[in-house]
Structure formats: structure tokens, C-alpha cells
Design a protein around this motif. Structure first.
Motif, short mmCIF file in Angstrom:
data_model
loop_
_atom_site.label_atom_id
_atom_site.label_comp_id
_atom_site.label_asym_id
_atom_site.label_seq_id
_atom_site.Cartn_x
_atom_site.Cartn_y
_atom_site.Cartn_z
N LEU A 243 7.35 -9.97 -4.54
CA LEU A 243 8.16 -8.76 -4.63
C LEU A 243 7.30 -7.52 -4.45
CD1 LEU A 243 11.03 -7.68 -5.23
CD2 LEU A 243 10.34 -7.58 -7.63
N THR A 244 6.13 -7.53 -5.07
CA THR A 244 5.19 -6.42 -4.91
C THR A 244 4.72 -6.32 -3.46
OG1 THR A 244 4.45 -6.72 -7.19
CG2 THR A 244 3.02 -5.45 -5.75
N ALA A 245 4.46 -7.46 -2.82
CA ALA A 245 4.03 -7.45 -1.42
C ALA A 245 5.14 -6.94 -0.50
CB ALA A 245 3.60 -8.86 -0.99
N ALA A 246 6.37 -7.23 -0.85
CA ALA A 246 7.48 -6.77 -0.01
C ALA A 246 7.58 -5.25 0.01
CB ALA A 246 8.79 -7.37 -0.51
N PHE A 247 7.20 -4.61 -1.09
CA PHE A 247 7.26 -3.15 -1.16
C PHE A 247 6.00 -2.48 -0.61
CE2 PHE A 247 10.52 -4.08 -4.40
CZ PHE A 247 11.55 -3.33 -3.84
N ALA A 248 4.97 -3.27 -0.30
CA ALA A 248 3.73 -2.70 0.24
C ALA A 248 3.92 -2.43 1.73
CB ALA A 248 2.56 -3.65 0.01
N THR A 249 4.13 -1.19 2.09
CA THR A 249 4.42 -0.84 3.48
C THR A 249 3.17 -0.63 4.32
OG1 THR A 249 4.58 1.49 2.85
CG2 THR A 249 6.62 0.21 2.88
N ASP A 250 2.05 -0.31 3.69
CA ASP A 250 0.85 -0.02 4.45
C ASP A 250 -0.02 -1.25 4.71
OD1 ASP A 250 0.24 -0.29 1.80
OD2 ASP A 250 -1.22 1.35 1.75
N ALA A 251 0.42 -2.41 4.29
CA ALA A 251 -0.34 -3.65 4.50
C ALA A 251 0.17 -4.39 5.72
CB ALA A 251 -0.25 -4.53 3.26
N GLY A 252 -0.69 -5.20 6.30
CA GLY A 252 -0.31 -5.99 7.47
C GLY A 252 0.33 -7.30 7.07
N SER A 253 0.40 -8.20 8.02
CA SER A 253 1.05 -9.49 7.77
C SER A 253 0.23 -10.38 6.84
CB SER A 253 1.30 -10.20 9.10
OG SER A 253 0.06 -10.43 9.75
N GLU A 254 -1.03 -10.07 6.64
CA GLU A 254 -1.85 -10.88 5.74
C GLU A 254 -1.46 -10.68 4.29
OE1 GLU A 254 -3.87 -6.95 6.05
OE2 GLU A 254 -3.11 -8.33 7.55
N LYS A 255 -0.60 -9.70 4.01
CA LYS A 255 -0.20 -9.44 2.63
C LYS A 255 0.52 -10.63 2.01
CE LYS A 255 4.18 -7.15 3.68
NZ LYS A 255 4.93 -5.88 3.60
N TRP A 256 1.14 -11.47 2.83
CA TRP A 256 1.86 -12.63 2.28
C TRP A 256 0.88 -13.70 1.80
CZ3 TRP A 256 6.25 -10.85 1.16
CH2 TRP A 256 6.88 -9.92 1.98
N ILE A 257 -0.23 -13.83 2.48
CA ILE A 257 -1.27 -14.78 2.04
C ILE A 257 -1.92 -14.26 0.77
CG2 ILE A 257 -3.47 -15.86 2.66
CD1 ILE A 257 -2.49 -15.70 5.60
#
Length: 111
Positions: A53-67
Motif C-alpha cells: 500500500l505504501t509502495a502504491a502511493f510512492a509516485t517518484d519510484a520506478g517499477s523496482e518499488k514492488w520488489i
């Protein structure tokens, strides 16, 4: 109201760990002793959900945010469980105060 949980607090390790621990204990308390074996899995699910949920709201991160969110979920889970206090031989056992009847009072150990 600002002294309780906020979105910023839930996004921190301390807040997410506390929310995981509290939610797991409340759910386990509502279900009863039959949920004791499932508490670790409930805690893992809540920790991963908060992390994603926190990663979903992180707009400045790339696709690696899910890992990274997966590993952050494991950190939240281990902090809530106290796994970060390894090795287990260094931990001292804490006696549990039993209420009337042999049932622990409000918070039961699920680790």
C-alpha cells in the motif's frame, strides 16, 4: 487525533510494525485460541499489505518499488514478531501472567 496513527506513521517502520502487531492480536483475540497457529500468517499478510500500500502511493519510484516493497514487508513482519532479536539463545524468556482460568489476559504470545 493527531497523536494516534496517521498515514505518515503507517508508512514508517515503527508505525507499520505496531499496526501489524495490534491488528494481528485483535484479530486473533476475536477469533479465539483456534487462530493461534494462523497468527504468524495473518501478521505476514498485514505486513505485506501495508508495504505494498505504501509502495502504491510512492509516485517518484520506478517499477523496482514492488520488489523493494516485498522486502520492506518482511522487515515489518520481523520487527512486529521480534525476529530481529536473533539469535534466539540471547533472548530471555518472559513469564506470562495468567488470568483466572489459565488464559493469558489481553495479549497472547503468538511467536
Amino acid at each position: 487525533m493527531n497523536d494516534l496513527f496517521t498515514w505518515a506513521a503507517l508508512g514508517s517502520l515503527t508505525g507499520a510494525s505496531a499496526a501489524t502487531l495490534l491488528t494481528t492480536n485483535v484479530i486473533g483475540g476475536l477469533i479465539g485460541p483456534s487462530a493461534d497457529k494462523a497468527r504468524k500468517w495473518i501478521a505476514l499478510g498485514i505486513a505485506l499489505a501495508l508495504s505494498y500500500l505504501t509502495a502504491a502511493f510512492a509516485t517518484d519510484a520506478g517499477s523496482e518499488k514492488w520488489i523493494i516493497a516485498f522486502f520492506n514487508g518482511l522487515v515489518i513482519f520481523s520487527a512486529a514478531l521480534g525476529i530481529n532479536q536473533l539469535p534466539p539463545g540471547n533472548r530471555q524468556a518472559t513469564p506470562i501472567q495468567l488470568a483466572q482460568g489459565n488464559e493469558p489476559r489481553f495479549v497472547r504470545s503468538w511467536a
